[in-house]
Motif scaffolding. Structure first.
Motif, PDB file in Angstrom:
ATOM      1  N   LYS A  91       1.002  -1.099  -0.223  1.00  0.00           N
ATOM      2  CA  LYS A  91      -0.238  -0.317   0.139  1.00  0.00           C
ATOM      3  C   LYS A  91       0.658   1.527  -0.188  1.00  0.00           C
ATOM      4  O   LYS A  91       0.308   2.413  -0.095  1.00  0.00           O
ATOM      5  N   ARG A  92       2.602   1.218  -0.179  1.00  0.00           N
ATOM      6  CA  ARG A  92       3.307   2.361   0.257  1.00  0.00           C
ATOM      7  C   ARG A  92       4.068   2.345  -1.058  1.00  0.00           C
ATOM      8  O   ARG A  92       4.854   1.455  -1.016  1.00  0.00           O
ATOM      9  N   ARG A  93       3.645   3.522  -2.258  1.00  0.00           N
ATOM     10  CA  ARG A  93       4.100   3.347  -3.341  1.00  0.00           C
ATOM     11  C   ARG A  93       5.311   3.352  -3.465  1.00  0.00           C
ATOM     12  O   ARG A  93       5.837   2.887  -4.108  1.00  0.00           O
ATOM     13  N   ASN A  94       6.357   3.581  -2.372  1.00  0.00           N
ATOM     14  CA  ASN A  94       7.976   4.428  -2.466  1.00  0.00           C
ATOM     15  C   ASN A  94       8.259   3.659  -1.273  1.00  0.00           C
ATOM     16  O   ASN A  94       9.329   3.706  -1.332  1.00  0.00           O
ATOM     17  N   ALA A  95       7.363   2.415  -0.978  1.00  0.00           N
ATOM     18  CA  ALA A  95       7.948   1.406  -0.249  1.00  0.00           C
ATOM     19  C   ALA A  95      10.088   1.302  -0.949  1.00  0.00           C
ATOM     20  O   ALA A  95      10.096   0.527  -2.391  1.00  0.00           O
ATOM     21  N   ASN A  96      10.726   0.878  -0.633  1.00  0.00           N
ATOM     22  CA  ASN A  96      11.673  -0.241  -0.841  1.00  0.00           C
ATOM     23  C   ASN A  96      12.039  -1.391  -1.538  1.00  0.00           C
ATOM     24  O   ASN A  96      11.280  -2.480  -0.723  1.00  0.00           O
ATOM     25  N   PRO A  97      11.747  -1.857  -2.330  1.00  0.00           N
ATOM     26  CA  PRO A  97      11.512  -2.857  -2.803  1.00  0.00           C
ATOM     27  C   PRO A  97      12.013  -3.898  -1.920  1.00  0.00           C
ATOM     28  O   PRO A  97      11.433  -4.965  -2.285  1.00  0.00           O
ATOM     29  N   GLU A  98      13.006  -3.616  -2.117  1.00  0.00           N
ATOM     30  CA  GLU A  98      14.251  -4.865  -0.809  1.00  0.00           C
ATOM     31  C   GLU A  98      13.455  -4.818  -0.179  1.00  0.00           C
ATOM     32  O   GLU A  98      12.973  -5.991   0.738  1.00  0.00           O
ATOM     33  N   MET A  99      13.208  -3.874   1.111  1.00  0.00           N
ATOM     34  CA  MET A  99      12.571  -4.620   2.138  1.00  0.00           C
ATOM     35  C   MET A  99      10.937  -4.723   1.912  1.00  0.00           C
ATOM     36  O   MET A  99      10.335  -5.893   2.142  1.00  0.00           O
ATOM     37  N   VAL A 100      10.297  -4.785   0.392  1.00  0.00           N
ATOM     38  CA  VAL A 100       8.769  -5.242   0.455  1.00  0.00           C
ATOM     39  C   VAL A 100       8.450  -7.033   0.576  1.00  0.00           C
ATOM     40  O   VAL A 100       8.086  -7.988   0.894  1.00  0.00           O
ATOM     41  N   GLU A 101      10.268  -7.518  -0.267  1.00  0.00           N
ATOM     42  CA  GLU A 101      10.627  -9.150  -0.394  1.00  0.00           C
ATOM     43  C   GLU A 101      11.307  -9.470   0.422  1.00  0.00           C
ATOM     44  O   GLU A 101      10.682 -10.153   1.218  1.00  0.00           O
ATOM     45  N   GLN A 102      11.902  -8.694   1.679  1.00  0.00           N
ATOM     46  CA  GLN A 102      12.172  -9.184   3.288  1.00  0.00           C
ATOM     47  C   GLN A 102      11.310  -9.265   4.321  1.00  0.00           C
ATOM     48  O   GLN A 102      11.247 -10.366   4.487  1.00  0.00           O
ATOM     49  N   ILE A 103       9.978  -8.531   3.442  1.00  0.00           N
ATOM     50  CA  ILE A 103       8.940  -8.614   4.794  1.00  0.00           C
ATOM     51  C   ILE A 103       7.444  -9.501   5.049  1.00  0.00           C
ATOM     52  O   ILE A 103       6.654  -9.145   5.406  1.00  0.00           O
ATOM     53  N   LYS A 104       7.835  -9.652   3.364  1.00  0.00           N
ATOM     54  CA  LYS A 104       6.477 -10.222   2.934  1.00  0.00           C
ATOM     55  C   LYS A 104       5.488 -10.886   3.014  1.00  0.00           C
ATOM     56  O   LYS A 104       4.127 -11.548   3.338  1.00  0.00           O
ATOM     57  N   ASN A 105       6.198 -12.017   3.308  1.00  0.00           N
ATOM     58  CA  ASN A 105       6.057 -13.446   4.636  1.00  0.00           C
ATOM     59  C   ASN A 105       5.826 -13.136   5.814  1.00  0.00           C
ATOM     60  O   ASN A 105       5.749 -14.461   6.618  1.00  0.00           O
ATOM     61  N   PHE A 106       6.211 -12.320   6.564  1.00  0.00           N
ATOM     62  CA  PHE A 106       5.620 -11.740   8.059  1.00  0.00           C
ATOM     63  C   PHE A 106       4.394 -12.227   8.411  1.00  0.00           C
ATOM     64  O   PHE A 106       3.600 -11.249   7.331  1.00  0.00           O
ATOM     65  N   SER A 107       4.209 -12.425   9.306  1.00  0.00           N
ATOM     66  CA  SER A 107       2.526 -12.715   9.955  1.00  0.00           C
ATOM     67  C   SER A 107       2.510 -11.435  10.491  1.00  0.00           C
ATOM     68  O   SER A 107       3.414 -10.440  10.781  1.00  0.00           O
ATOM     69  N   ASP A 108       1.123 -11.060  11.127  1.00  0.00           N
ATOM     70  CA  ASP A 108       0.953 -10.393  11.866  1.00  0.00           C
ATOM     71  C   ASP A 108       1.102 -10.256  13.561  1.00  0.00           C
ATOM     72  O   ASP A 108       1.960  -8.923  13.727  1.00  0.00           O
ATOM     73  N   GLU A 109       1.477 -11.580  13.518  1.00  0.00           N
ATOM     74  CA  GLU A 109       2.304 -11.839  15.318  1.00  0.00           C
ATOM     75  C   GLU A 109       3.935 -11.240  14.778  1.00  0.00           C
ATOM     76  O   GLU A 109       4.580 -10.596  16.184  1.00  0.00           O
ATOM     77  N   ASP A 110       3.868 -11.428  13.922  1.00  0.00           N
ATOM     78  CA  ASP A 110       5.713 -11.268  13.750  1.00  0.00           C
ATOM     79  C   ASP A 110       5.323  -9.515  13.226  1.00  0.00           C
ATOM     80  O   ASP A 110       6.831  -9.103  14.557  1.00  0.00           O
ATOM     81  N   MET A 111       4.640  -9.095  12.614  1.00  0.00           N
ATOM     82  CA  MET A 111       5.075  -7.681  12.441  1.00  0.00           C
ATOM     83  C   MET A 111       4.740  -6.898  14.135  1.00  0.00           C
ATOM     84  O   MET A 111       5.288  -5.779  14.384  1.00  0.00           O
ATOM     85  N   VAL A 112       4.069  -6.704  14.617  1.00  0.00           N
ATOM     86  CA  VAL A 112       3.396  -6.932  16.033  1.00  0.00           C
ATOM     87  C   VAL A 112       5.158  -6.775  17.231  1.00  0.00           C
ATOM     88  O   VAL A 112       5.491  -5.585  18.049  1.00  0.00           O
ATOM     89  N   ALA A 113       5.345  -8.538  17.216  1.00  0.00           N
ATOM     90  CA  ALA A 113       6.306  -8.198  18.294  1.00  0.00           C
ATOM     91  C   ALA A 113       8.007  -7.377  17.507  1.00  0.00           C
ATOM     92  O   ALA A 113       8.365  -6.981  18.280  1.00  0.00           O
ATOM     93  N   VAL A 114       8.148  -7.848  16.362  1.00  0.00           N
ATOM     94  CA  VAL A 114       9.251  -6.840  15.375  1.00  0.00           C
ATOM     95  C   VAL A 114       9.513  -5.489  15.817  1.00  0.00           C
ATOM     96  O   VAL A 114      10.167  -4.339  15.918  1.00  0.00           O
ATOM     97  N   MET A 115       8.085  -4.833  16.043  1.00  0.00           N
ATOM     98  CA  MET A 115       7.858  -3.042  16.104  1.00  0.00           C
ATOM     99  C   MET A 115       7.559  -3.012  17.134  1.00  0.00           C
ATOM    100  O   MET A 115       8.096  -1.806  17.432  1.00  0.00           O
ATOM    101  N   ASP A 116       7.138  -4.101  18.145  1.00  0.00           N
ATOM    102  CA  ASP A 116       7.160  -3.499  19.450  1.00  0.00           C
ATOM    103  C   ASP A 116       8.822  -3.284  20.105  1.00  0.00           C
ATOM    104  O   ASP A 116       9.443  -2.539  20.884  1.00  0.00           O
ATOM    105  N   TYR A 117       9.705  -4.535  19.309  1.00  0.00           N
ATOM    106  CA  TYR A 117      11.218  -4.663  19.183  1.00  0.00           C
ATOM    107  C   TYR A 117      11.694  -3.281  19.270  1.00  0.00           C
ATOM    108  O   TYR A 117      12.258  -2.229  20.195  1.00  0.00           O
ATOM    109  N   VAL A 118      11.460  -2.432  17.949  1.00  0.00           N
ATOM    110  CA  VAL A 118      12.173  -1.035  17.354  1.00  0.00           C
ATOM    111  C   VAL A 118      11.361   0.038  18.294  1.00  0.00           C
ATOM    112  O   VAL A 118      11.906   0.761  19.044  1.00  0.00           O
ATOM    113  N   SER A 119      10.509  -0.216  18.964  1.00  0.00           N
ATOM    114  CA  SER A 119       9.746   0.722  19.156  1.00  0.00           C
ATOM    115  C   SER A 119      10.366   1.623  20.674  1.00  0.00           C
ATOM    116  O   SER A 119      10.672   2.597  21.395  1.00  0.00           O
TER     117      SER A 119
END
Length: 232
Positions: free
Chosen positions: A184-212
């Motif tokens: 949904k974000r058109r100016n995203a780095n395509p390497e990042m899109v590829e890197q995270i495409k298989n992240f589940s919602d659980e993965d997303m919440v966990a890693v962003m919690d860590y980053v925060s």
């Protein structure tokens, strides 16, 4: 407000906005390249930032609910790229777009100036963080997938336009991660899109919690309750 506007800058800016950008993640050109090579004037940047402060707050700390991100302390190069992308319609942000137009904040010089001003603002010492219940998974996911670009502590890489994500509000991080993952974000780095495409919602919440919870350097952080004296 002291805005550096000229008829030529306005005409060039409107021409850029008239046609959706055809470039990809970071092919540069246009206002981005122009602003990168201009000598910034932080005093004018303060005047330009008055427009931004209505949403991002005078301190640049944004809002904990993630509606508006923390901008304070972000790399100047990242701010220039993202603001240029929004103006060129390469990144969708309908709330911000009208306020980013040349008639509101000026041309490429004003982009350079406001980016310099924002980059100097001290960061929020108490940004919004996640639930904290899966930090071990978050740390592993970050080490395996994010360190190469965002650094071991979320500091980013200004020369490659990789943003500082340390100290950013958790809810904003989650929203942007989800948009990038889901295309949904058109100016995203395509390497990042590829890197995270298989992240589940659980993965997303966990890693962003860590980053925060990653802390910026002490000299980048303001004291609790800091009030920007430029807007007293």
């Amino acid at each position: 407000m002291k805005l550096m506007k000229t008829g030529l800058a306005l005409a060039a800016g409107m021409l850029l906005l008239a046609t959706p950008a055809s470039y990809g993640w970071n092919e540069g050109g246009g206002e981005q390249d122009e602003a990168m090579h201009l000598e910034p004037d932080a005093e004018n940047g303060m005047d330009v930032y008055e427009v931004c402060s209505a949403c991002h707050l005078p301190e640049g700390w944004g809002t904990e609910d993630g509606t508006f991100p923390q901008l304070a302390g972000q790399h100047r190069t990242v701010i220039i790229k993202q603001l240029s992308d929004i103006r060129a319609k390469n990144r969708d942000n309908p709330t911000m777009y009208p306020f980013a137009l040349p008639r509101e904040i000026g041309g490429a010089q004003s982009i350079a100036d406001v980016a310099e001003y924002i980059s100097r603002l001290p960061m929020n010492p108490e940004p919004g963080v996640g639930p904290g219940d899966n930090l071990e998974l978050g740390a592993k996911l970050y080490a395996d997938n994010c360190v190469r670009c965002h650094g071991d502590n979320g500091q980013g890489m200004p020369d490659k336009y990789y943003p500082r994500i340390q100290g950013q509000h958790y809810k904003y991080l989650v929203r942007q991660f989800e948009w990038i993952r889901d295309g949904k974000r058109r100016n995203a780095n395509p390497e990042m899109v590829e890197q995270i495409k298989n992240f589940s919602d659980e993965d997303m919440v966990a890693v962003m919690d860590y980053v925060s919870r990653q802390k910026p350097p002490a000299d980048k952080v303001g004291p609790p309750g800091w009030i920007n004296p430029d807007f007293d």
